[in-house]
Each structure stands twice: as C-alpha cells, then as structure tokens.
Scaffold this motif. Sequence first.
Motif, PDB file in Angstrom:
ATOM      1  N   VAL A   1      -4.275  10.133  -6.238  1.00 19.45           N
ATOM      2  CA  VAL A   1      -2.939  10.356  -5.644  1.00 19.45           C
ATOM      3  C   VAL A   1      -2.555   9.173  -4.750  1.00 19.45           C
ATOM      4  CG1 VAL A   1      -1.618  11.770  -4.006  1.00 19.45           C
ATOM      5  CG2 VAL A   1      -3.040  12.850  -5.777  1.00 19.45           C
ATOM      6  N   GLN A   2      -3.521   8.740  -3.930  1.00 21.51           N
ATOM      7  CA  GLN A   2      -3.249   7.604  -3.025  1.00 21.51           C
ATOM      8  C   GLN A   2      -2.960   6.336  -3.822  1.00 21.51           C
ATOM      9  OE1 GLN A   2      -3.054   7.855   0.372  1.00 21.51           O
ATOM     10  NE2 GLN A   2      -2.203   5.781   0.143  1.00 21.51           N
ATOM     11  N   LYS A   3      -3.733   6.196  -4.923  1.00 26.89           N
ATOM     12  CA  LYS A   3      -3.530   5.033  -5.779  1.00 26.89           C
ATOM     13  C   LYS A   3      -2.107   5.034  -6.361  1.00 26.89           C
ATOM     14  CE  LYS A   3      -5.488   2.761  -9.821  1.00 26.89           C
ATOM     15  NZ  LYS A   3      -6.530   2.877 -10.857  1.00 26.89           N
ATOM     16  N   ALA A   4      -1.698   6.245  -6.795  1.00 26.82           N
ATOM     17  CA  ALA A   4      -0.351   6.366  -7.379  1.00 26.82           C
ATOM     18  C   ALA A   4       0.724   6.078  -6.319  1.00 26.82           C
ATOM     19  CB  ALA A   4      -0.159   7.778  -7.960  1.00 26.82           C
ATOM     20  N   LEU A   5       0.500   6.554  -5.106  1.00 28.04           N
ATOM     21  CA  LEU A   5       1.461   6.336  -4.021  1.00 28.04           C
ATOM     22  C   LEU A   5       1.543   4.843  -3.671  1.00 28.04           C
ATOM     23  CD1 LEU A   5       0.597   9.374  -1.658  1.00 28.04           C
ATOM     24  CD2 LEU A   5       2.646   9.072  -3.092  1.00 28.04           C
ATOM     25  N   ASP A   6       0.358   4.218  -3.681  1.00 23.74           N
ATOM     26  CA  ASP A   6       0.328   2.788  -3.367  1.00 23.74           C
ATOM     27  C   ASP A   6       1.088   1.982  -4.423  1.00 23.74           C
ATOM     28  OD1 ASP A   6      -1.151   3.381  -1.143  1.00 23.74           O
ATOM     29  OD2 ASP A   6      -3.103   2.837  -2.039  1.00 23.74           O
ATOM     30  N   GLU A   7       0.853   2.344  -5.683  1.00 24.14           N
ATOM     31  CA  GLU A   7       1.548   1.633  -6.769  1.00 24.14           C
ATOM     32  C   GLU A   7       3.068   1.872  -6.698  1.00 24.14           C
ATOM     33  OE1 GLU A   7      -0.303   2.939 -10.336  1.00 24.14           O
ATOM     34  OE2 GLU A   7      -2.079   1.647 -10.059  1.00 24.14           O
ATOM     35  N   ALA A   8       3.429   3.107  -6.338  1.00 23.17           N
ATOM     36  CA  ALA A   8       4.852   3.442  -6.235  1.00 23.17           C
ATOM     37  C   ALA A   8       5.494   2.657  -5.085  1.00 23.17           C
ATOM     38  CB  ALA A   8       5.023   4.955  -6.010  1.00 23.17           C
ATOM     39  N   ALA A   9       4.729   2.516  -3.999  1.00 24.81           N
ATOM     40  CA  ALA A   9       5.245   1.778  -2.847  1.00 24.81           C
ATOM     41  C   ALA A   9       5.405   0.310  -3.188  1.00 24.81           C
ATOM     42  CB  ALA A   9       4.288   1.946  -1.663  1.00 24.81           C
ATOM     43  N   LYS A  10       4.453  -0.254  -3.927  1.00 27.07           N
ATOM     44  CA  LYS A  10       4.554  -1.647  -4.343  1.00 27.07           C
ATOM     45  C   LYS A  10       5.748  -1.848  -5.253  1.00 27.07           C
ATOM     46  CE  LYS A  10      -0.347  -2.808  -4.081  1.00 27.07           C
ATOM     47  NZ  LYS A  10      -1.537  -3.196  -4.842  1.00 27.07           N
ATOM     48  N   GLN A  11       5.955  -0.938  -6.133  1.00 29.12           N
ATOM     49  CA  GLN A  11       7.070  -1.048  -7.083  1.00 29.12           C
ATOM     50  C   GLN A  11       8.415  -0.988  -6.344  1.00 29.12           C
ATOM     51  OE1 GLN A  11       6.793  -1.664 -10.390  1.00 29.12           O
ATOM     52  NE2 GLN A  11       9.031  -1.944 -10.284  1.00 29.12           N
ATOM     53  N   GLN A  12       8.436  -0.055  -5.370  1.00 26.74           N
ATOM     54  CA  GLN A  12       9.684   0.091  -4.582  1.00 26.74           C
ATOM     55  C   GLN A  12       9.969  -1.191  -3.807  1.00 26.74           C
ATOM     56  OE1 GLN A  12      11.812   2.771  -4.619  1.00 26.74           O
ATOM     57  NE2 GLN A  12      13.149   1.434  -3.408  1.00 26.74           N
ATOM     58  N   SER A  13       8.901  -1.792  -3.267  1.00 23.93           N
ATOM     59  CA  SER A  13       9.067  -3.033  -2.508  1.00 23.93           C
ATOM     60  C   SER A  13       9.538  -4.159  -3.410  1.00 23.93           C
ATOM     61  CB  SER A  13       7.701  -3.400  -1.866  1.00 23.93           C
ATOM     62  OG  SER A  13       7.830  -4.594  -1.147  1.00 23.93           O
ATOM     63  N   ALA A  14       9.015  -4.194  -4.615  1.00 23.46           N
ATOM     64  CA  ALA A  14       9.420  -5.227  -5.568  1.00 23.46           C
ATOM     65  C   ALA A  14      10.879  -5.043  -5.963  1.00 23.46           C
ATOM     66  CB  ALA A  14       8.507  -5.151  -6.793  1.00 23.46           C
ATOM     67  N   ASP A  15      11.295  -3.830  -6.172  1.00 21.25           N
ATOM     68  CA  ASP A  15      12.675  -3.536  -6.558  1.00 21.25           C
ATOM     69  C   ASP A  15      13.637  -3.963  -5.434  1.00 21.25           C
ATOM     70  OD1 ASP A  15      11.726  -2.547  -8.927  1.00 21.25           O
ATOM     71  OD2 ASP A  15      11.792  -0.424  -8.288  1.00 21.25           O
ATOM     72  N   ASN A  16      13.241  -3.689  -4.177  1.00 19.20           N
ATOM     73  CA  ASN A  16      14.095  -4.050  -3.042  1.00 19.20           C
ATOM     74  C   ASN A  16      14.251  -5.575  -2.946  1.00 19.20           C
ATOM     75  OD1 ASN A  16      14.406  -1.366  -2.363  1.00 19.20           O
ATOM     76  ND2 ASN A  16      12.696  -1.394  -0.894  1.00 19.20           N
ATOM     77  N   ASP A  17      13.184  -6.288  -3.232  1.00 20.86           N
ATOM     78  CA  ASP A  17      13.232  -7.743  -3.181  1.00 20.86           C
ATOM     79  C   ASP A  17      14.189  -8.293  -4.249  1.00 20.86           C
ATOM     80  OD1 ASP A  17      11.435  -7.700  -1.096  1.00 20.86           O
ATOM     81  OD2 ASP A  17       9.664  -8.099  -2.377  1.00 20.86           O
ATOM     82  N   ASP A  18      14.208  -7.677  -5.412  1.00 22.58           N
ATOM     83  CA  ASP A  18      15.074  -8.115  -6.501  1.00 22.58           C
ATOM     84  C   ASP A  18      16.543  -7.904  -6.137  1.00 22.58           C
ATOM     85  OD1 ASP A  18      12.853  -8.819  -7.933  1.00 22.58           O
ATOM     86  OD2 ASP A  18      12.788  -6.935  -9.119  1.00 22.58           O
ATOM     87  N   GLU A  19      16.843  -6.772  -5.533  1.00 30.05           N
ATOM     88  CA  GLU A  19      18.236  -6.485  -5.180  1.00 30.05           C
ATOM     89  C   GLU A  19      18.742  -7.480  -4.125  1.00 30.05           C
ATOM     90  OE1 GLU A  19      18.335  -2.454  -3.905  1.00 30.05           O
ATOM     91  OE2 GLU A  19      18.090  -1.633  -5.959  1.00 30.05           O
ATOM     92  N   GLU A  20      17.909  -7.797  -3.151  1.00 30.71           N
ATOM     93  CA  GLU A  20      18.302  -8.707  -2.096  1.00 30.71           C
ATOM     94  C   GLU A  20      18.495 -10.135  -2.656  1.00 30.71           C
ATOM     95  OE1 GLU A  20      15.929  -6.502   1.536  1.00 30.71           O
ATOM     96  OE2 GLU A  20      15.299  -8.499   0.843  1.00 30.71           O
ATOM     97  N   ALA A  21      17.757 -10.455  -3.668  1.00 28.63           N
ATOM     98  CA  ALA A  21      17.886 -11.789  -4.236  1.00 28.63           C
ATOM     99  C   ALA A  21      19.195 -11.843  -5.036  1.00 28.63           C
ATOM    100  CB  ALA A  21      16.699 -12.075  -5.150  1.00 28.63           C
TER     101      ALA A  21
END
Length: 352
Positions: A332-352
Amino acid sequence: MKRRTFLSLLGAAGTSTLVGGNAQAAGNHHFEGYPDSFGVLFDSTQCIGCRKCEAACNEVNELPQPEVPFDDLSVLETQRRTDAASYTVVNKYHPEDAADPVYRKMQCNHCQEPACASACFVKALKKTETGAVIYDESVCVGCRYCMIACPFNIPAYEYNKALDPAVMKCTMCYPRLQEGKLPGCVKACPKEALVFGKRETLLKLARLKIQKFPQRYLDHIYGENEMGGTNWLYITGTPYEQIGMREDLGTTPAPKLTSGALAAVPMVVGLWPVLLGGLYYMNKRRDKAAQRAKEEAVSEAVSVTQNEAQATLKQAKEKAEEEKQAAIKREVQKALDEAAKQQSADNDDEEA
C-alpha cells in the motif's frame, strides 16, 4: 508365569480343592489291590539280555531313539535306570559264584498300593483295575512327589523339555491292555522270560516253577509281598540284592509308611490353592496397575504433544498473519509513493 504352568497350577488348585479330602489316601486307608488285576512275571533265568523288550517298549510308546541302538548289547554292562526316554531297561549282573551273567529287566512295578499315586494330590497317577498304574499328564502340576515317594526309583521327569514337561514311566501298555493286547515288551520277548496274566495266576505259576525246579530258583517271589505287593513279579536263582533289587523294603505298603509325612499333604493341598490364588490375584492386580500407569503415561504424553503442536501452530499462524499485514502495508505504501511521484511529475508538466 507361563500360561500352561499357571493353568496347571490353577487346575491343581481347583482339583485339589475338590479332592482335598482324598489326599489322605496316604493315611489310614489300606488298599489290598484289585483281585482280578493283571501282571507280568519276569524270570531272570530265562532272560538272555537281548534288549528286544527295550526296543518294543520304545516303539509302542513312541519314545525317542536311544543314542546306542538296541542291537548294541555293550550298554548292558552299565547299570542303567529308567528315564524319560526309556520306560524299561535291562542290566547285566555278575553275581558271586555264578558262572554266567544274570540279566534283570527294570520298569515300573505297578504296586498294589502305589506310593506314587498316594503322594499325588491331583490324582495324576492312578491304580487301575487292570493292575496298571497310569498317568494323566493333563492334571500333573510337576511337583514330582511321585518320584520321591516311589521306593523303586522309577518315575522320571522330562527335565530337558522347556515346555510342558511330564513324568514318564511304564504304564504296562495300558492302552494295549484295553484293546486286549499284550504289553509290548512281553510280546517281543523271544525266550518267554516275561509272562503276562492275572496276578494270582502268575503267583501260582511262579510257585509251581520254584517247586518243580528248586535248584534253579530261590524260594522267593519278589513282588508278592514287597511294599504290600506289586503287579510285576520276579523269580530268580540269584539273591535279589545281587541283581540290583532292594530286599530291605519290607511288606508294608509305602503309603502306610509315609502316612505320617504325607499327613501334612492335605494341609498343603488346602493352603496351596489359597497361596496360588493369592499370587495370581497379586500378579493380576500388579499387571492391571502397570497397564493403567502405562495408559495414563501414554495419554499424558499424547496430551502434551497435542498442546505443544497446537501452540506451535498458533504461533505460526500469528507470525504468518503479521507477515501478511506487513506485506500489505508495504504494498500500500509503495502504491501511495508511486502515486505521489506521478502526481508530482504531472504538476511539473503543467507548470512547464
């Protein structure tokens, strides 16, 4: 205690209880013998020591073959006695002032009032109307009082037999007598040194021989009166003591002589069943207690083992559950961590 031994003793106990009052056969009662009983007259002047009688006895009674074959006469020089494998033996004697050897056949004399039967408190030995003293192995307890009581030292015991040893002795071929046949030894004798017939007739024959041939015979029929009389009779021209026969026995039946000593037998007979019963009860009680203790020990061991197994199983289940929850938590923690990384990556793309 071996089964047969115990059953024999138990049988003795039961039988002796039934016949306890009759053990006084060795007491005041005097048995005169059966008037029409049979017997055998042995004439030592006729015997040639051929051992045919021994061989016939061996065959009729289905006894083991002897180490020395019956046609080997060298054994006659050895003073033998009856044993468990030889109901009868012939010995050779060299009497004083005798030019030729004298032979004498030995076997149970079948006393008119047998001491062996009187001493036997379980009635394994019995005097029959035929004159034969017979033996019932099925009730014998192996006490061997009969061997001690016999004034002629005849009954033997199967000491070499580990299971079911028995007292062994001549029965005058009782089974053959019942079939109207001659005793095996009498039939086999080639010189008519053995004569079978009614005891009274044999006594008359013996007297007639002595009267007719006074130079050949002693004026003494051995067994007419010895120990109260026997059904096996002897005549000879040689002093009996020189052919191995006791002349100090007297004319009193052995049971009367031993009545004092054997008077204690009823008491022993009465006490023995009680003693045996007590021993049997104690043994049974001890065996039951041992069996119960064994069962309890086994039950306790099984219970402990089962408890230990259940505890081990419980610990294994608990550990497995803990590992399972930990694994789930990690995933579960692994899945949450991956989801958090993905969300962070998505936010970086939008700002760019």
